[in-house]
Design an enzyme around this catalytic site. Structure first.
Site, mmCIF file in Angstrom:
data_model
loop_
_atom_site.group_PDB
_atom_site.id
_atom_site.type_symbol
_atom_site.label_atom_id
_atom_site.label_comp_id
_atom_site.label_asym_id
_atom_site.label_seq_id
_atom_site.Cartn_x
_atom_site.Cartn_y
_atom_site.Cartn_z
ATOM 1 N N HIS A 69 8.118 -12.692 -11.497
ATOM 2 C CA HIS A 69 7.261 -13.502 -10.602
ATOM 3 C C HIS A 69 8.114 -13.950 -9.407
ATOM 4 O O HIS A 69 8.753 -13.110 -8.784
ATOM 5 C CB HIS A 69 6.688 -14.663 -11.443
ATOM 6 C CG HIS A 69 5.587 -15.451 -10.824
ATOM 7 N ND1 HIS A 69 4.918 -15.092 -9.683
ATOM 8 C CD2 HIS A 69 5.015 -16.623 -11.218
ATOM 9 C CE1 HIS A 69 3.995 -16.005 -9.396
ATOM 10 N NE2 HIS A 69 4.024 -16.943 -10.305
ATOM 11 N N ASP A 117 7.995 -10.299 -2.229
ATOM 12 C CA ASP A 117 9.416 -10.604 -2.447
ATOM 13 C C ASP A 117 10.374 -9.561 -1.901
ATOM 14 O O ASP A 117 11.589 -9.774 -1.924
ATOM 15 C CB ASP A 117 9.656 -10.771 -3.968
ATOM 16 C CG ASP A 117 8.929 -12.000 -4.496
ATOM 17 O OD1 ASP A 117 8.238 -11.887 -5.521
ATOM 18 O OD2 ASP A 117 9.013 -13.057 -3.830
ATOM 19 N N HIS A 130 2.675 -4.771 -8.194
ATOM 20 C CA HIS A 130 1.949 -6.044 -8.214
ATOM 21 C C HIS A 130 0.779 -5.907 -9.170
ATOM 22 O O HIS A 130 0.181 -4.853 -9.280
ATOM 23 C CB HIS A 130 1.417 -6.394 -6.817
ATOM 24 C CG HIS A 130 1.052 -7.842 -6.671
ATOM 25 N ND1 HIS A 130 -0.171 -8.325 -7.047
ATOM 26 C CD2 HIS A 130 1.763 -8.896 -6.221
ATOM 27 C CE1 HIS A 130 -0.201 -9.630 -6.823
ATOM 28 N NE2 HIS A 130 0.949 -10.013 -6.319
HETATM 29 C C1 SDX Z 1 4.905 -12.141 -7.431
HETATM 30 O O1 SDX Z 1 0.320 -12.420 -9.292
HETATM 31 C C2 SDX Z 1 0.728 -12.760 -8.147
HETATM 32 O O2 SDX Z 1 -0.046 -12.958 -7.227
HETATM 33 C C3 SDX Z 1 2.234 -12.936 -8.013
HETATM 34 C C4 SDX Z 1 2.749 -13.172 -6.586
HETATM 35 C C5 SDX Z 1 2.326 -14.519 -6.054
HETATM 36 O O3 SDX Z 1 2.266 -14.676 -4.822
HETATM 37 O O4 SDX Z 1 2.155 -15.467 -6.869
HETATM 38 O O5 SDX Z 1 2.268 -12.172 -5.734
HETATM 39 C C6 SDX Z 1 4.279 -13.167 -6.549
HETATM 40 O O6 SDX Z 1 5.184 -12.434 -8.551
HETATM 41 C C7 SDX Z 1 5.107 -10.757 -6.899
HETATM 42 C C8 SDX Z 1 5.740 -9.784 -7.967
HETATM 43 C C9 SDX Z 1 7.246 -9.980 -7.982
HETATM 44 N N1 SDX Z 1 7.842 -9.220 -9.101
HETATM 45 C C10 SDX Z 1 8.577 -8.090 -8.851
HETATM 46 O O7 SDX Z 1 8.744 -7.605 -7.748
HETATM 47 C C11 SDX Z 1 9.225 -7.502 -10.108
HETATM 48 C C12 SDX Z 1 9.082 -5.971 -10.123
HETATM 49 N N2 SDX Z 1 7.671 -5.667 -10.396
HETATM 50 C C13 SDX Z 1 7.254 -5.378 -11.749
HETATM 51 O O8 SDX Z 1 7.916 -6.117 -12.721
HETATM 52 C C14 SDX Z 1 5.728 -5.304 -11.878
HETATM 53 O O9 SDX Z 1 5.282 -4.530 -10.855
HETATM 54 C C15 SDX Z 1 4.928 -6.606 -11.903
HETATM 55 C C16 SDX Z 1 5.387 -7.536 -12.978
HETATM 56 C C17 SDX Z 1 4.977 -7.300 -10.588
HETATM 57 C C18 SDX Z 1 3.457 -6.237 -12.177
HETATM 58 O O10 SDX Z 1 3.437 -5.718 -13.446
HETATM 59 P P1 SDX Z 1 2.059 -5.163 -14.080
HETATM 60 O O11 SDX Z 1 0.892 -5.382 -13.221
HETATM 61 O O12 SDX Z 1 2.012 -5.673 -15.468
HETATM 62 O O13 SDX Z 1 2.257 -3.630 -14.012
HETATM 63 P P2 SDX Z 1 2.828 -2.818 -15.184
HETATM 64 O O14 SDX Z 1 4.111 -3.434 -15.639
HETATM 65 O O15 SDX Z 1 1.736 -2.579 -16.164
HETATM 66 O O16 SDX Z 1 3.208 -1.445 -14.428
HETATM 67 C C19 SDX Z 1 2.312 -0.381 -14.356
HETATM 68 C C20 SDX Z 1 3.235 0.850 -14.315
HETATM 69 C C21 SDX Z 1 4.197 0.909 -15.519
HETATM 70 O O17 SDX Z 1 4.519 2.284 -15.719
HETATM 71 P P3 SDX Z 1 3.625 3.136 -16.835
HETATM 72 O O18 SDX Z 1 3.649 2.343 -18.113
HETATM 73 O O19 SDX Z 1 2.252 3.269 -16.222
HETATM 74 O O20 SDX Z 1 4.355 4.464 -16.908
HETATM 75 O O21 SDX Z 1 4.065 0.768 -13.144
HETATM 76 C C22 SDX Z 1 5.424 0.693 -13.549
HETATM 77 C C23 SDX Z 1 5.432 0.223 -14.996
HETATM 78 O O22 SDX Z 1 6.612 0.649 -15.649
HETATM 79 N N3 SDX Z 1 6.059 -0.300 -12.665
HETATM 80 C C24 SDX Z 1 7.273 -0.153 -12.115
HETATM 81 C C25 SDX Z 1 7.468 -1.297 -11.319
HETATM 82 N N4 SDX Z 1 6.384 -2.098 -11.401
HETATM 83 C C26 SDX Z 1 5.524 -1.476 -12.251
HETATM 84 N N5 SDX Z 1 8.212 0.815 -12.214
HETATM 85 C C27 SDX Z 1 9.351 0.644 -11.503
HETATM 86 N N6 SDX Z 1 9.613 -0.441 -10.710
HETATM 87 C C28 SDX Z 1 8.698 -1.420 -10.600
HETATM 88 N N7 SDX Z 1 8.941 -2.492 -9.814
#
Ligand code: SDX
Length: 430
Positions: A265, A364, A307
């Site tokens: 997050h 971010d 996201h």
């Molecule tokens: C914020 O919700 C909000 O509005 C939050 C926010 C706000 O203003 O409050 O916008 C702020 O929190 C932004 C997000 C910051 N976090 C990051 O940048 C961390 C990196 N991102 C990931 O951890 C992830 O993308 C999340 C946590 C942000 C979202 O996760 P989801 O929606 O649960 O997506 P997921 O984990 O189910 O991913 C779907 C697929 C997966 O692969 P498969 O299982 O389909 O093979 O996408 C892949 C994931 O492994 N994936 C990534 C990735 N993010 C998702 N692979 C590599 N790098 C990434 N960053």
């Protein structure tokens, strides 16, 4: 009112009302579902679940739209300052000159923290993470300002309570930085605006009068606006859930700060810069980095990418990306991390793994570059995110408390533990 029939094995289980919201969002109202059918729904991470009714923020993840109280984020960052946007989020409309002046006066009147609270800072280790201090200090405001609980006329008291928290959390954030940097505290000064005051408390020194840098002040206002609210994200949901038990605002915001701290997050802005610094130092190829992010056996993720809701470019990342160029150019400087970030983005956005999963830069990915250009240390980036998000958290807390539909938050579960067991006397246990 349109209804949906829920069928099981061809037999009608029940019918549920269909609700269409003000922007055309469709939902099934399952408020009485368990009572009528004995079933619950299962939705880990609540990605398909509406937890409340809210009029504060609208975002469209497919189109990359974000608006606070109806105003597009692009217009707000260009035409307002952070205090106006904080007022907008809490009150629901932009302030007049008079209303904004009253807010500014209240912010100044309430910017100091109780002398006894200043002592708390001394006892933290110098390597304490600023988010741990921020969360603890915010909930500790309650014993010093107990009227938050006892307000006879909450409405009349609201502006005082809101500006008190907006102002004191800014002071706490600056004092946290000064404590960790081993520097004396600098008190807020009412001659400065909200953002100037923060920068003065952060960077002025006993020997050199702080000279407000207009570029930093403009950038900080925009950054705080970009972070000011984002609908039902993890930390805002935490604030609403805590508020639903009628815990006080300080307790709810402290919980929001803790939720935001996580690297999935708000903690991602710090993790992005640490990732870029690590890449720069190691000289690892970017293609290899992207391959690692795709490798399920590698815990490494491309921080600042992906996201839960945006399945296109986060509109805030677009604005922050443009701001990087503006701020660095205005300061006559450059940052190798920005170049790295842009190269990473380019590789990822042309890689089928990221394209198929709709993974784009989020808020971010670029904001840390701007905080860095302003001289703010990496471990303070999520504190900056919290400062920006504070008016959003407050608005959601107040909205929950004023909504007659809302009850205490209490989700159900799928039980995966053992069936009922008998206790064996200890002598018989093996
Ligand atoms: C914020 O919700 C909000 O509005 C939050 C926010 C706000 O203003 O409050 O916008 C702020 O929190 C932004 C997000 C910051 N976090 C990051 O940048 C961390 C990196 N991102 C990931 O951890 C992830 O993308 C999340 C946590 C942000 C979202 O996760 P989801 O929606 O649960 O997506 P997921 O984990 O189910 O991913 C779907 C697929 C997966 O692969 P498969 O299982 O389909 O093979 O996408 C892949 C994931 O492994 N994936 C990534 C990735 N993010 C998702 N692979 C590599 N790098 C990434 N960053």
């Amino acid at each position: 009112m349109c209804k949906a029939d829920i069928m099981i094995d061809g037999k009608k289980l029940c019918e549920v009302p269909v609700i269409v919201d003000n922007m055309g969002g469709k939902s099934l109202d399952i408020t009485n579902f368990r009572k009528e059918t004995g079933y619950i729904t299962y939705d880990p991470g609540f990605g398909n679940t509406g937890s409340c009714r809210s009029s504060i923020t609208y975002l469209d993840g497919e189109k990359g739209l974000l608006q606070y109280r109806g105003y597009p984020i692009e217009d707000l960052v260009e035409n307002c300052d952070f205090v106006e946007v904080a007022y907008l989020l809490v009150h629901g409309y932009l302030p007049t000159v008079k209303e904004r002046k009253k807010y500014a006066d209240l912010l100044n009147e309430n910017s100091l923290i109780h002398p006894q609270m200043r002592n708390f800072f001394r006892n933290y280790p110098d390597n304490a993470h600023p988010m741990s201090i921020l969360a603890a200090m915010v909930v500790s405001l309650q014993p010093f300002y107990p009227e938050i609980d006892l307000a006879e006329d909450p409405e009349k008291q609201m502006d005082l309570n809101v500006t008190r928290l907006l102002s004191k959390m800014r002071t706490i954030a600056a004092f946290t930085y000064r404590k960790i940097a081993g520097m004396e505290f600098v008190n807020p000064n009412s001659k400065y605006s909200y953002c100037e005051n923060f920068l003065n408390m952060m960077f002025s020194s006993p020997v050199k009068e702080y000279v407000p840098n207009p570029i930093h002040i403009k950038a900080l206002n925009k950054l705080l606006i970009l972070h000011a609210d984002h609908e039902q994200n993890c930390s805002t949901t935490a604030v609403r859930l805590i508020g639903s038990s009628e815990a006080n605002l300080y307790a709810a915001v402290s919980a929001g700060i803790c939720a935001l701290w996580g690297p999935k997050h708000g903690g991602a802005n710090q993790a992005v810069i640490e990732m870029l610094e690590q890449i720069l130092e190691s000289g690892e190829s970017l293609t290899k980095i992207v391959e690692r992010a795709k490798d399920k056996d590698d815990p490494f993720k491309l921080m600042g990418f992906g996201h839960r809701v945006y399945k296109t470019y986060d509109p805030r990342a677009k604005i922050a990306r443009k701001m990087c160029d503006e701020v660095l150019a205005d300061l006559g400087t450059s940052d190798p991390l920005l170049e790295l970030a842009e190269q990473l983005e380019d590789i990822a956005l042309h890689d089928p793994y990221f394209v198929e999963r709709n993974l784009y830069p989020n808020v971010d990915f670029y904001t840390g570059i701007i905080f860095r250009a302003m001289g703010i240390p990496t471990n303070m980036y999520t504190v900056m995110f919290a400062l920006g998000r504070l008016p959003g958290w407050i608005a959601h807390y107040l909205e929950w408390n004023h909504d007659p539909y809302e009850k205490i938050g209490r989700p159900r579960q799928l039980y995966t533990g053992p069936q009922t067991k008998k206790i064996l006397p200890i002598e018989e246990r093996t």
